[in-house]
Write an enzyme that holds these catalytic residues in place. Sequence first.
Site, PDB file in Angstrom:
ATOM      1  N   ASP A  11      28.539  20.341  44.464  1.00 46.43           N
ATOM      2  CA  ASP A  11      27.437  21.300  44.570  1.00 46.43           C
ATOM      3  C   ASP A  11      26.869  21.398  45.981  1.00 46.43           C
ATOM      4  OD1 ASP A  11      26.339  18.747  44.431  1.00 46.43           O
ATOM      5  OD2 ASP A  11      25.087  19.172  42.689  1.00 46.43           O
TER       6      ASP A  11
ATOM      7  N   MET B  13      27.944  16.662  41.004  1.00 46.07           N
ATOM      8  CA  MET B  13      28.937  15.675  41.422  1.00 46.07           C
ATOM      9  C   MET B  13      28.857  14.385  40.600  1.00 46.07           C
ATOM     10  SD  MET B  13      28.756  16.113  45.586  1.00 46.07           S
ATOM     11  CE  MET B  13      30.189  15.057  45.871  1.00 46.07           C
ATOM     12  N   HIS B  14      29.894  13.560  40.736  1.00 50.46           N
ATOM     13  CA  HIS B  14      29.930  12.154  40.310  1.00 50.46           C
ATOM     14  C   HIS B  14      30.086  11.918  38.812  1.00 50.46           C
ATOM     15  CE1 HIS B  14      28.486  11.724  44.362  1.00 50.46           C
ATOM     16  NE2 HIS B  14      27.249  12.087  44.069  1.00 50.46           N
TER      17      HIS B  14
END
Length: 494
Positions: free
Chosen positions: A239, A80-81
């Site tokens: 995830d 992520m991110h």
Amino acid sequence: MIFLGIDLGTSSVKVLAVDHNGTILGESSKEYPVYYPKSNWAEQNPEDWWVNTKEAIKEVISKNNLPAGEIRSIGFSGQMHGLVALDENNNVLLPAILWCDQRTAEECEDITNHFGQEKLTELVGNKALTGFTAPKILWVKKNHPELFEKIRHILLPKDYIRFRLTGDYATDVSDASGMLLLDVKNRCWSKEMIEYIGIQEEYLPKLYESYEVTGKLSEAVKEELGLTGEVLVVGGGGDNAAGAIGTGTVKEGTVMVTLGTSGVVFAAHDAYAVDSQNRLHAFCHSNGKYHSMGVMLSAASCLKWWVEEANKGMNFDDLLKEAGEAEPGCGGVIFLPYLMGERTPYADPDARGTFLGLSMSTTRGEMTRAVLEGVSFGLRDSLEILKDINVPISQIIAIGGGSKSPLWKQILADIFGYPIDEINTNQGGALGAAILAGVGAGEFSSIEEACDKFIKVVGSVKPIEQNVEKYNKIYTRYRAAYQSLKDWFKLSAE
């Protein structure tokens, strides 16, 4: 029908092939590097993701003789991110800035000062953290304005792979929840945040639920991969949300603990809920509902560092054997697992990994065990917050590479004071991605139906009462250690 789950992790991509009965037909994984050009920086080359994803798909098909015409749909699980910025010609403008990158402390402070925490929580459900995507965009705007002006598309890591597969700019709400740009409660982009960051909403991908179809494989990609017929691509999930699907963590009361590169404590909610102090993330879940999540930035990566760097040349199994021979509590040694700073519960990019309580009698086995215990204490921090906000806890499931260790699972059970359930699969995000692909293709009426069919509890590691009592006392010292050192961490970072 065959469904593919693509799990784009931090260190590798994994592709899992599953049929409609939940039978795993094959899997393949390919590794790629993480670059650390400066202290607190972490980057990757998106082309590495793409090249290795293609190779993993080809390998899982060829090695297992999968009939190419029966591959019906593809789902995603993704780190992520991360910020992937493209120009008008879809060229990557700069290396992808990863979730564990800590360079954006000033940008987070700017965002918080501008909105105030109460307003920020109202807008996006979370506080500004260095790992999130919006501060990364601001960092580019401040430090590379010439690149910022060229940005026309902003994607998350897994969604860059989606784009290369389909040509579509799309994401799902669970992954988008970690950008600090999503109105999590209403599952839409936050216009106020977008305006403050200084981008156009059209630069952001179209939003979908994790199980919704976002597009189809392009003809060129199908030809390259050797696939035939229509292949659908679904939203997939971040995830942790996809990993929760892959463990059956879809009902309130079930908690998933991930011992991966990062450490996660994940609890499902039917309705939107926010911790008033924003100690936990409030995100959309891949099942169309919501979840609360605590994240520590270094979990199994602490053990990886201890084995591969601090004890280079030593055998991994020998080190774990020594740790198993050490007594709980490690002779008074405590390890703070903040090798990349920390997110939950401290949101402190300056925090650092620390051994405390060493003496002339300390053994290597005690230090190895202290690493396992320190990560487990860090995960307990999030569990305690769930209790504080009255989240029901009826079952805890552990996944991730660290959960393969019987010793670590026992330590986790003893420190948590709860049984740690073992399920019939440790595929996590890749399986969750495949389940989402199956739901999107219409093979299952719901995620819950698919999870009930695919995932079963096959065992449980129960806590040892005398260890629980001992660890409860040590946990108090563990928490006090950070409070004693946080000012020193800040000074040492200057």
